[in-house]
Design a protein around this motif. Structure first.
Motif, mmCIF file in Angstrom:
data_model
loop_
_atom_site.group_PDB
_atom_site.id
_atom_site.type_symbol
_atom_site.label_atom_id
_atom_site.label_comp_id
_atom_site.label_asym_id
_atom_site.label_seq_id
_atom_site.Cartn_x
_atom_site.Cartn_y
_atom_site.Cartn_z
ATOM 1 N N SER A 1 0.815 -1.220 0.000
ATOM 2 C CA SER A 1 0.000 0.000 0.000
ATOM 3 C C SER A 1 0.849 1.270 0.000
ATOM 4 O O SER A 1 0.316 2.376 -0.061
ATOM 5 N N GLY A 2 2.192 1.117 0.087
ATOM 6 C CA GLY A 2 3.085 2.271 0.014
ATOM 7 C C GLY A 2 3.419 2.911 1.346
ATOM 8 O O GLY A 2 3.915 4.038 1.386
ATOM 9 N N ARG A 3 3.198 2.197 2.433
ATOM 10 C CA ARG A 3 3.446 2.764 3.763
ATOM 11 C C ARG A 3 4.919 3.128 3.966
ATOM 12 O O ARG A 3 5.227 4.113 4.645
ATOM 13 N N PHE A 4 5.836 2.350 3.397
ATOM 14 C CA PHE A 4 7.264 2.557 3.658
ATOM 15 C C PHE A 4 7.978 3.300 2.519
ATOM 16 O O PHE A 4 9.186 3.470 2.570
ATOM 17 N N ALA A 5 7.218 3.706 1.518
ATOM 18 C CA ALA A 5 7.812 4.462 0.409
ATOM 19 C C ALA A 5 7.912 5.942 0.791
ATOM 20 O O ALA A 5 7.417 6.365 1.841
ATOM 21 N N ARG A 6 8.557 6.727 -0.061
ATOM 22 C CA ARG A 6 8.662 8.173 0.178
ATOM 23 C C ARG A 6 7.246 8.756 0.267
ATOM 24 O O ARG A 6 6.463 8.635 -0.679
ATOM 25 N N PRO A 7 6.901 9.397 1.370
ATOM 26 C CA PRO A 7 5.539 9.939 1.504
ATOM 27 C C PRO A 7 5.331 11.179 0.655
ATOM 28 O O PRO A 7 6.278 11.942 0.410
ATOM 29 N N LYS B 1 24.059 11.730 -4.107
ATOM 30 C CA LYS B 1 22.793 12.466 -4.082
ATOM 31 C C LYS B 1 22.100 12.431 -5.442
ATOM 32 O O LYS B 1 20.881 12.475 -5.515
ATOM 33 N N GLU B 2 22.896 12.350 -6.507
ATOM 34 C CA GLU B 2 22.318 12.334 -7.843
ATOM 35 C C GLU B 2 21.852 10.928 -8.259
ATOM 36 O O GLU B 2 20.747 10.744 -8.751
ATOM 37 N N SER B 3 22.715 9.943 -8.079
ATOM 38 C CA SER B 3 22.401 8.594 -8.556
ATOM 39 C C SER B 3 22.065 7.608 -7.448
ATOM 40 O O SER B 3 21.513 6.544 -7.708
ATOM 41 N N GLY B 4 22.426 7.945 -6.212
ATOM 42 C CA GLY B 4 22.229 6.986 -5.118
ATOM 43 C C GLY B 4 20.995 7.232 -4.284
ATOM 44 O O GLY B 4 20.787 6.591 -3.252
ATOM 45 N N GLU C 1 16.666 5.475 -0.548
ATOM 46 C CA GLU C 1 15.246 5.297 -0.230
ATOM 47 C C GLU C 1 14.932 3.827 0.044
ATOM 48 O O GLU C 1 14.116 3.520 0.917
ATOM 49 N N LYS C 2 15.568 2.914 -0.690
ATOM 50 C CA LYS C 2 15.375 1.477 -0.422
ATOM 51 C C LYS C 2 15.865 1.122 0.969
ATOM 52 O O LYS C 2 15.222 0.348 1.695
ATOM 53 N N LEU C 3 17.008 1.683 1.346
ATOM 54 C CA LEU C 3 17.573 1.428 2.674
ATOM 55 C C LEU C 3 16.650 1.951 3.764
ATOM 56 O O LEU C 3 16.402 1.272 4.769
ATOM 57 N N ILE C 4 16.101 3.151 3.558
ATOM 58 C CA ILE C 4 15.177 3.749 4.538
ATOM 59 C C ILE C 4 13.908 2.902 4.647
ATOM 60 O O ILE C 4 13.391 2.670 5.749
ATOM 61 N N ALA C 5 13.411 2.437 3.493
ATOM 62 C CA ALA C 5 12.200 1.596 3.498
ATOM 63 C C ALA C 5 12.446 0.294 4.244
ATOM 64 O O ALA C 5 11.597 -0.175 5.019
ATOM 65 N N LYS C 6 13.618 -0.285 4.042
ATOM 66 C CA LYS C 6 13.983 -1.530 4.738
ATOM 67 C C LYS C 6 14.033 -1.308 6.247
ATOM 68 O O LYS C 6 13.534 -2.124 7.034
ATOM 69 N N GLN C 7 14.631 -0.203 6.659
ATOM 70 C CA GLN C 7 14.713 0.125 8.086
ATOM 71 C C GLN C 7 13.313 0.370 8.668
ATOM 72 O O GLN C 7 13.019 -0.049 9.796
ATOM 73 N N ALA C 8 12.459 1.036 7.889
ATOM 74 C CA ALA C 8 11.088 1.314 8.350
ATOM 75 C C ALA C 8 10.298 0.020 8.511
ATOM 76 O O ALA C 8 9.537 -0.131 9.475
ATOM 77 N N ARG C 9 10.482 -0.920 7.573
ATOM 78 C CA ARG C 9 9.784 -2.210 7.680
ATOM 79 C C ARG C 9 10.249 -2.978 8.915
ATOM 80 O O ARG C 9 9.435 -3.583 9.623
ATOM 81 N N ILE D 1 14.380 14.297 6.722
ATOM 82 C CA ILE D 1 15.405 14.235 7.781
ATOM 83 C C ILE D 1 16.121 12.890 7.733
ATOM 84 O O ILE D 1 17.349 12.813 7.869
ATOM 85 N N LYS D 2 15.347 11.809 7.498
ATOM 86 C CA LYS D 2 15.959 10.475 7.398
ATOM 87 C C LYS D 2 16.919 10.398 6.208
ATOM 88 O O LYS D 2 17.997 9.812 6.312
ATOM 89 N N VAL D 3 16.506 10.984 5.090
ATOM 90 C CA VAL D 3 17.377 10.993 3.906
ATOM 91 C C VAL D 3 18.657 11.750 4.209
ATOM 92 O O VAL D 3 19.768 11.293 3.875
ATOM 93 N N ALA D 4 18.495 12.911 4.863
ATOM 94 C CA ALA D 4 19.671 13.721 5.211
ATOM 95 C C ALA D 4 20.581 12.963 6.169
ATOM 96 O O ALA D 4 21.811 12.967 6.011
ATOM 97 N N ASP D 5 19.981 12.292 7.153
ATOM 98 C CA ASP D 5 20.772 11.514 8.118
ATOM 99 C C ASP D 5 21.513 10.373 7.421
ATOM 100 O O ASP D 5 22.655 10.051 7.777
ATOM 101 N N SER D 6 20.845 9.767 6.429
ATOM 102 C CA SER D 6 21.487 8.674 5.684
ATOM 103 C C SER D 6 22.726 9.178 4.945
ATOM 104 O O SER D 6 23.777 8.530 4.954
ATOM 105 N N PHE D 7 22.596 10.365 4.334
ATOM 106 C CA PHE D 7 23.756 10.946 3.634
ATOM 107 C C PHE D 7 24.866 11.332 4.618
ATOM 108 O O PHE D 7 26.052 11.208 4.302
ATOM 109 N N ILE D 8 24.476 11.785 5.802
ATOM 110 C CA ILE D 8 25.474 12.129 6.827
ATOM 111 C C ILE D 8 26.254 10.877 7.228
ATOM 112 O O ILE D 8 27.489 10.911 7.369
#
Length: 510
Positions: free
Chosen positions: A233-239, A434-437, A442-450, A386-393
């Motif tokens: 249903s898209g719960r863990f995708a980019r909102p 940031k351009e290609s990764g 987002e896949k990594l964030i979705a995995k962590q959210a699941r 914020i999660k995306v930014a933290d991932s890049f950090i």
């Protein structure tokens, strides 16, 4: 004086010859007729013998069933006569032993006879099963080659130069002594019960589990199914950062083709209007900041304290913080006015479009419901960023742990121009990420959210989890699990008895 006579040989006439031939033909016909009659008699006798043999075979085929039926009839008649001759007390004793309740003598007698007939049938069935088990074991051993049979004998301590039939006989005897028949019968019964349970509908199995106090659910499986449905249903995708909007009526009304020049002129006009609106907004914002700058530090801190915001910092920082709060308040007021102007029908359509259950509420309450959901959507989008930014950090920190040589190799591998110094290498790798990764991030964030959601659901009470699964129309029952648990319970505690056909009622309801 003796007279000498010359012997005369009489030649038969033609008539005599014909007469003899006719007699001979008649004799031949009689013989042939006799022979034909004998053949026909033999054929009749053979047919009668064949029919007798067929009748005897049919009698033999039916004789076993007839024999059982006759013996059962004789046994019932004999036992009935015996029971009728008993005194009432003796008959009651027999009834108690047979598990029959006391009632009228005739009825009690019939119940005893039925019970005993059932027991005899069960005994016959068991004997047939025992015979079948022995036959199967014998056939199994006969199918083995001599080397395999010798190995089986050696494993059982059977030695010597023995023929195959003797070996088979000795193995079967030893197998019988080890309760092989009882074990085989138990396995047959278990297989039959498993087949019976597997053939049942899920509601019936669930009724058996409930009657025996068996938990038919596997929590990990329910959680896994809930997470899987939520993921689809898209719960863990980019909102999404915006709510769904009503269709633009002006666009809907435009049906005929517009001239490209007219379209460009209209676009230019809209661009000018938007530019003017932005100018007015910027001017209003600057005026608001000027007004706030006239306040003292104490007044600024008091207003920020009311908003539960940090009051530390220079005056310009406090002005900027308070301005943002005021801008949000003004924006909220304007947004409420915009929504109220839509009217009840359009508001209801807007809520349905965004999957908000409005029920039977007034327009003002619908506005509040929409604004609450809109705030949640904006907050979810903000937290995701914020999660995306933290991932890049974190990725930056990992890159900074590498040596300059390693970073240079990474740059070359990604077709990036190596910089001068470690910091420039890291900067270029981050830009590439940031351009290609972004998709990988987002896949990594979705995995962590699941994973986090899985842990949350596992910590839930099972009743609450089942309620959630029911709301999502998720099938929480697994037939194989229920069958296994029912069989394990029955093996330990005996057959499950469902009172009043409760399981059947559940099946009909389902």
């Amino acid at each position: 004086m003796a007279i000498k006579r010359k012997a005369v040989v009489k030649t038969p006439s033609a008539f005599g010859r014909r007469l003899k031939a006719a007699k001979k033909d008649e004799e031949l016909e009689v013989d042939e007729a006799a022979e034909q009659e004998e053949v026909e008699d033999e054929e009749v006798e053979d047919a009668e013998d064949a029919q007798e043999e067929e009748d005897e075979e049919e009698e033999e085929e039916e004789s076993e069933e007839d024999k059982v039926a006759r013996e059962e009839k004789d046994a019932t008649a004999s036992r009935k006569k015996e029971l009728k001759a008993m005194y009432l007390d003796d008959l009651k004793a027999v009834a108690t032993k047979a598990g029959v309740e006391f009632c009228k003598k005739e009825l009690m007698l019939d119940l005893i006879l039925k019970n005993e007939a059932k027991a005899r049938a069960a005994l016959r069935e068991r004997k047939a099963q025992v015979r079948q088990v022995l036959v199967s074991k014998k056939e199994e051993l006969e199918a083995l080659g001599l080397p395999e049979l010798k190995q089986e004998c050696s494993s059982r301590g059977i030695t010597g130069q023995l023929s195959k039939p003797v070996r088979i006989e000795m193995i079967i005897k030893q197998w019988q002594e080890d309760d092989g028949i009882d074990k085989a019968l138990t396995k047959i019964a278990l297989d039959q019960r498993e087949h019976e349970l597997t053939a049942m509908e899920k509601p019936v199995l669930s009724g058996l589990c409930e009657a025996a106090g068996i938990d038919p659910f596997v929590k990990e499986l329910i959680v896994d199914r809930v997470v899987r449905v939520e993921n689809k249903s898209g719960r863990f995708a980019r909102p999404s950062s915006e709510m769904k909007k009503l269709p633009d009526e002006d666009v809907q009304k435009t049906t005929k083709k517009t001239d490209i020049v007219d379209a460009l002129l209209a676009n230019e006009e809209n661009r000018k209007k938007e530019k003017e609106i932005r100018r007015q907004e910027e001017e209003a914002a600057e005026n608001k900041k000027k007004e706030l700058r006239t306040l003292t530090m104490d007044d600024l801190k008091k207003q920020l304290t009311k908003q539960k915001l940090d009051t530390s910092g220079k005056k310009e920082e406090l002005v900027e913080a308070l301005f943002l709060v005021k801008a949000q308040e003004d924006g909220l007021v304007a947004r409420k006015a915009e929504l109220k102007a839509l009217g009840t029908d359009k508001l209801k359509t807007l809520l349905e479009l965004n999957d908000i259950d409005a029920g039977k509420v007034k327009a003002a309450e619908m506005v509040e419901l929409f604004l609450t959901r809109e705030k949640e959507v904006h907050e979810a989008a903000r937290l995701y960023e914020i999660k995306v930014a933290d991932s890049f950090i974190k990725q930056k920190e990992e890159l900074e742990t590498k040596s300059t040589a390693e970073l240079k190799e990474l740059c070359i591998a990604k077709n990036l121009k190596p910089g001068v110094g470690k910091e420039l290498h890291v900067e270029r790798l981050l830009e590439e990420l940031k351009e290609s990764g972004l998709a990988e991030t987002e896949k990594l964030i979705a995995k962590q959210a699941r994973a986090a959601r899985y842990a949350t659901l596992m910590a839930m009470d099972q009743s609450a989890l089942l309620e959630l699964a029911d709301e999502m129309e998720i099938n929480t029952l697994v037939k194989e699990v229920m069958v296994e648990r029912v069989m394990a319970h029955e093996e330990e505690c005996g057959p499950i008895v469902v009172e009043g056909g409760r399981a059947k009622k559940k099946a009909r309801k389902a």
